[in-house]
Design a protein around this motif. Sequence first.
Motif, PDB file in Angstrom:
ATOM      1  N   PRO A 142       0.821  -1.229   0.000  1.00 22.29           N
ATOM      2  CA  PRO A 142       0.000   0.000   0.000  1.00 22.29           C
ATOM      3  C   PRO A 142       0.849   1.271   0.000  1.00 22.29           C
ATOM      4  O   PRO A 142       0.521   2.236  -0.694  1.00 22.29           O
ATOM      5  CB  PRO A 142      -0.810  -0.128   1.299  1.00 22.29           C
ATOM      6  CG  PRO A 142      -0.849  -1.591   1.593  1.00 22.29           C
ATOM      7  CD  PRO A 142       0.469  -2.132   1.108  1.00 22.29           C
ATOM      8  N   THR A 143       1.946   1.261   0.761  1.00 24.29           N
ATOM      9  CA  THR A 143       2.786   2.459   0.830  1.00 24.29           C
ATOM     10  C   THR A 143       3.482   2.718  -0.498  1.00 24.29           C
ATOM     11  O   THR A 143       3.575   3.858  -0.957  1.00 24.29           O
ATOM     12  CB  THR A 143       3.830   2.315   1.953  1.00 24.29           C
ATOM     13  OG1 THR A 143       3.171   1.961   3.168  1.00 24.29           O
ATOM     14  CG2 THR A 143       4.575   3.625   2.171  1.00 24.29           C
ATOM     15  N   GLY A 144       3.974   1.652  -1.124  1.00 27.11           N
ATOM     16  CA  GLY A 144       4.616   1.790  -2.422  1.00 27.11           C
ATOM     17  C   GLY A 144       3.651   2.330  -3.465  1.00 27.11           C
ATOM     18  O   GLY A 144       3.994   3.205  -4.264  1.00 27.11           O
ATOM     19  N   LYS A 145       2.433   1.816  -3.468  1.00 25.81           N
ATOM     20  CA  LYS A 145       1.405   2.288  -4.398  1.00 25.81           C
ATOM     21  C   LYS A 145       1.093   3.758  -4.155  1.00 25.81           C
ATOM     22  O   LYS A 145       0.924   4.543  -5.097  1.00 25.81           O
ATOM     23  CB  LYS A 145       0.122   1.468  -4.228  1.00 25.81           C
ATOM     24  CG  LYS A 145       0.160   0.086  -4.863  1.00 25.81           C
ATOM     25  CD  LYS A 145      -1.187  -0.604  -4.674  1.00 25.81           C
ATOM     26  CE  LYS A 145      -1.187  -1.993  -5.288  1.00 25.81           C
ATOM     27  NZ  LYS A 145      -2.477  -2.690  -5.068  1.00 25.81           N
ATOM     28  N   MET A 150       1.289   9.455  -5.767  1.00 27.75           N
ATOM     29  CA  MET A 150       1.558  10.839  -5.389  1.00 27.75           C
ATOM     30  C   MET A 150       2.577  11.485  -6.325  1.00 27.75           C
ATOM     31  O   MET A 150       2.381  12.595  -6.831  1.00 27.75           O
ATOM     32  CB  MET A 150       2.069  10.904  -3.948  1.00 27.75           C
ATOM     33  CG  MET A 150       2.470  12.300  -3.498  1.00 27.75           C
ATOM     34  SD  MET A 150       3.234  12.332  -1.874  1.00 27.75           S
ATOM     35  CE  MET A 150       4.829  11.567  -2.207  1.00 27.75           C
ATOM     36  N   LEU A 151       3.680  10.786  -6.577  1.00 23.67           N
ATOM     37  CA  LEU A 151       4.748  11.352  -7.397  1.00 23.67           C
ATOM     38  C   LEU A 151       4.382  11.411  -8.875  1.00 23.67           C
ATOM     39  O   LEU A 151       4.776  12.337  -9.579  1.00 23.67           O
ATOM     40  CB  LEU A 151       6.030  10.547  -7.187  1.00 23.67           C
ATOM     41  CG  LEU A 151       6.626  10.668  -5.779  1.00 23.67           C
ATOM     42  CD1 LEU A 151       7.727   9.644  -5.560  1.00 23.67           C
ATOM     43  CD2 LEU A 151       7.152  12.075  -5.534  1.00 23.67           C
ATOM     44  N   ARG A 152       3.599  10.434  -9.327  1.00 28.97           N
ATOM     45  CA  ARG A 152       3.218  10.424 -10.744  1.00 28.97           C
ATOM     46  C   ARG A 152       2.270  11.570 -11.084  1.00 28.97           C
ATOM     47  O   ARG A 152       2.246  12.052 -12.218  1.00 28.97           O
ATOM     48  CB  ARG A 152       2.600   9.075 -11.122  1.00 28.97           C
ATOM     49  CG  ARG A 152       2.672   8.785 -12.621  1.00 28.97           C
ATOM     50  CD  ARG A 152       2.364   7.347 -12.936  1.00 28.97           C
ATOM     51  NE  ARG A 152       3.359   6.421 -12.433  1.00 28.97           N
ATOM     52  CZ  ARG A 152       4.535   6.203 -13.019  1.00 28.97           C
ATOM     53  NH1 ARG A 152       4.869   6.865 -14.105  1.00 28.97           N
ATOM     54  NH2 ARG A 152       5.385   5.336 -12.504  1.00 28.97           N
ATOM     55  N   ALA A 162      16.983   9.521 -11.526  1.00 35.58           N
ATOM     56  CA  ALA A 162      17.705   8.966 -10.377  1.00 35.58           C
ATOM     57  C   ALA A 162      17.465   9.741  -9.092  1.00 35.58           C
ATOM     58  O   ALA A 162      17.887   9.314  -8.017  1.00 35.58           O
ATOM     59  CB  ALA A 162      19.210   8.934 -10.679  1.00 35.58           C
ATOM     60  N   ASP A 163      16.773  10.874  -9.191  1.00 32.48           N
ATOM     61  CA  ASP A 163      16.577  11.737  -8.027  1.00 32.48           C
ATOM     62  C   ASP A 163      16.076  10.984  -6.804  1.00 32.48           C
ATOM     63  O   ASP A 163      15.381   9.972  -6.904  1.00 32.48           O
ATOM     64  CB  ASP A 163      15.544  12.826  -8.348  1.00 32.48           C
ATOM     65  CG  ASP A 163      16.127  13.937  -9.208  1.00 32.48           C
ATOM     66  OD1 ASP A 163      17.324  13.887  -9.517  1.00 32.48           O
ATOM     67  OD2 ASP A 163      15.364  14.856  -9.570  1.00 32.48           O
ATOM     68  N   ILE A 164      16.388  11.540  -5.645  1.00 31.13           N
ATOM     69  CA  ILE A 164      15.789  11.055  -4.405  1.00 31.13           C
ATOM     70  C   ILE A 164      14.306  11.412  -4.457  1.00 31.13           C
ATOM     71  O   ILE A 164      13.942  12.541  -4.807  1.00 31.13           O
ATOM     72  CB  ILE A 164      16.458  11.716  -3.181  1.00 31.13           C
ATOM     73  CG1 ILE A 164      17.972  11.479  -3.186  1.00 31.13           C
ATOM     74  CG2 ILE A 164      15.827  11.198  -1.880  1.00 31.13           C
ATOM     75  CD1 ILE A 164      18.390  10.044  -3.146  1.00 31.13           C
ATOM     76  N   LYS A 165      13.457  10.465  -4.126  1.00 28.17           N
ATOM     77  CA  LYS A 165      12.015  10.676  -4.264  1.00 28.17           C
ATOM     78  C   LYS A 165      11.362  11.235  -3.007  1.00 28.17           C
ATOM     79  O   LYS A 165      10.363  11.944  -3.091  1.00 28.17           O
ATOM     80  CB  LYS A 165      11.316   9.368  -4.653  1.00 28.17           C
ATOM     81  CG  LYS A 165      11.894   8.699  -5.892  1.00 28.17           C
ATOM     82  CD  LYS A 165      11.975   9.627  -7.094  1.00 28.17           C
ATOM     83  CE  LYS A 165      12.628   8.939  -8.282  1.00 28.17           C
ATOM     84  NZ  LYS A 165      12.926   9.888  -9.382  1.00 28.17           N
TER      85      LYS A 165
END
Length: 200
Positions: A142-145, A150-152, A162-165
């Motif tokens: 769930p956290t990965g999803k 959020m980022l997409r 390669a940035d830190i997310k």
Amino acid sequence: MRKIFIAFLALLATTVVAQNKLYRYNVTNQDGETVSLSQYKGKVLLIVNTATRCGFTPQYKELEALYEKYKKQGFEILDFPCNQFGGQAPGSDEEIHQFCTANFDIQFPQFSKIDVNGPTASPLYTFLKKKQGFKGFDLNTPTGKAMDAMLRKKDGDYDKKADIKWNFTKFLVDRKGKVIKRFEPSDPLDEKSIADLLAQ
């Protein structure tokens, strides 16, 4: 035969220099003093960008437990607060340190607040990202999803960089200064990988 041997030595030297490049970097500790990473030669390192007001902030407790378990075997955690993700690391270096010691009793080294992305990124983090780029979140969790969604929304191609997310991205470094793995904040702490490197 002699030429082959010389070429082999040159290749070996290049490999050693590439691995040891980490130790060329200087960072600033929470007291404003310059620290050479060369003082960590021979240790297994977990380098992490942190924040005090993040959903992942409770990871400090897990990090401290790992540190206490393995520090006598040559394990160090290097903590770099960063305010680039949602403004979740406000306050001075002293305030951040006080928060972490009061709430999580951390004993591992904390450094001065840095940027990890963009033109003002710490050279150390530019190096780390080059050695271990982003390989994706585990979309089976769930956290990965949630992180991916959020980022997409902000950048449809975020996963190609390669940035830190986000806060609490971790880099595992072996005793020779080679960057072995990158763990995203939603990844479980990989104690086995740390223990394996310490056993080498």
